[in-house]
Design a protein around this motif. Sequence first.
Motif, short mmCIF file in Angstrom:
data_model
loop_
_atom_site.label_atom_id
_atom_site.label_comp_id
_atom_site.label_asym_id
_atom_site.label_seq_id
_atom_site.Cartn_x
_atom_site.Cartn_y
_atom_site.Cartn_z
N GLU A 63 -13.00 -11.37 10.25
CA GLU A 63 -12.12 -10.38 9.63
C GLU A 63 -11.16 -9.79 10.65
N THR A 64 -11.62 -9.62 11.88
CA THR A 64 -10.74 -9.06 12.91
C THR A 64 -9.60 -10.03 13.24
N MET A 102 -17.54 -4.47 12.55
CA MET A 102 -16.56 -5.35 11.94
C MET A 102 -16.89 -6.81 12.31
N ARG A 139 -8.36 -1.98 5.99
CA ARG A 139 -9.33 -1.50 5.00
C ARG A 139 -8.93 -0.15 4.43
N GLU A 140 -8.49 0.76 5.31
CA GLU A 140 -8.10 2.10 4.86
C GLU A 140 -6.87 2.02 3.94
N THR A 150 0.82 -1.21 0.00
CA THR A 150 0.00 0.00 0.00
C THR A 150 0.85 1.26 0.00
N ALA A 177 -7.06 -10.10 10.51
CA ALA A 177 -6.21 -8.91 10.61
C ALA A 177 -5.20 -9.05 11.74
N ALA A 193 -8.07 -4.20 11.71
CA ALA A 193 -8.86 -4.54 10.53
C ALA A 193 -9.30 -3.29 9.77
N GLN A 194 -9.71 -2.25 10.50
CA GLN A 194 -10.11 -1.01 9.84
C GLN A 194 -8.91 -0.31 9.22
N GLN A 244 -5.92 -0.58 2.10
CA GLN A 244 -6.32 -1.19 0.83
C GLN A 244 -7.05 -0.19 -0.06
N LYS A 245 -7.87 0.65 0.57
CA LYS A 245 -8.57 1.69 -0.21
C LYS A 245 -7.57 2.68 -0.81
#
Length: 453
Positions: free
Chosen positions: A366-367, A362, A395-396, A95, A370, A391-392, A398-399
């Motif tokens: 997934e947690t 979440m 996500r950030e 990333t 992560a 996990a969040q 990956q975005k």
Amino acid sequence: MKGDKKITLTEKELPTHWYNIVADMTNKPLPPLNPVTKQAASKEDFLPIFAEELVNQEFSQERFIEIPEQVQDLYKIWRPTPLVRAYGLEKALDTPARIYFKNESTSMAGSHKPNTAIPQAYYNYKQGIKRLTTETGGGQWGSALSFAARYFGIDLKVFMVKVSYNQKPYRKLMMNTWGADVIPSPSELTEAGRKILSEHPNSSGSLGIAVSEAVEMAAKDPQTNYTIGSVLNHVLMHQTVIGEEAILQMEKAGAEPDVVIGCFGGGSNFAGIGFPYLRKKLTEGKQIRVVAVEPQSCPKLTRGTFQYDFGDTVGLTPLIPMYTLGHNFEPANIHAGGLRYHGAGAIVSQLLKDRLIEAVDMPQLETFEAGVLFARTEGIIPAPESTHAIAQAIREAQKAKEEGKEKTILFNLSGHGMIDLYAYEQYFAGNLQNYTIPDSEITCSLKDLEKII
């Protein structure tokens, strides 16, 4: 690897004041209500079970409150905590985002909880209180308070949510080692516990039930006070030493976060990392996103109702304006025991209502995915609660990769998982699952609440 991986502070740079975000909020939180009269609660309503100075802090609107010298000295046992650049995680995710985490797992209890346990025990000690009661979910709060109470020579009874009591025996042993008496909740020791057991003999417990038992025991003895590990204003304020340190450390790293992330149960570690950055948003106009991450199985911020509700199951506490699933809600038996709470604190609830913070829920699998990736890239096994923030952050990141944009991410590693390895064993064995609460269950839990708002 480029640049410094770990950024720390000198002893002279440690925070000397806690930050009270209420001073900077345009819309102040609504007042708590007396559970009997339904009128705005006064300090006198809190004084029977809380230390006087903690009650003063609960109602304070001062921007900064000085940390007592003795508390500052005890903080120095483990503070400052490191700010770490997660180069390994960045590489694994490929990333362009820069990921930092504040490592609160370095305390004696392995979490952020001593930041408030020590001042709460200190103020009760100064007042001459001999005994304390409290509740704990995953055991991090109970462990922290056990150390603090022992340091100040105060006896402690901890009502530990029964599912966590059985899942996390080594947390109980930590508390026992520091001298605390740990009781699985619901128990036969209190009227509240007996009532729950008569209605639900196989109850696995909840934080709301444990709160009821601890409050009841404190209310019956003038030499006993109650302490709480999250939700209330003074608790969240004590945790802001996390964010105050992080601001200085990020400046040393030459970075400022675009997004700040914390897992969310009652709000303490989330507030600790997020509130000082919200000050920048409220007073300087900084466009910093602050994100609370809760379990999908206990989604009070994302699917709850903003309503006055009790902080406990039986209804002994003042009514708090909160996003809630209803005080009778009993969450699924997930391993993130510290996040199994039905409501959010008044400050966090008002901030979410005013859209100054964001909230996401979440799923459990997934947690843990992560958490394992983080352990394998950064070397720290995170607590199940903390995996929600990780996990969040993933996500950030990956975005950011999908959009081809740079982004700076900061999250709070609220605790390590070295005493939570049973949860990882269950994950590797394929015994964990995601829990999604049906709308009908939430509606049922909320239907009996008195519509005060």
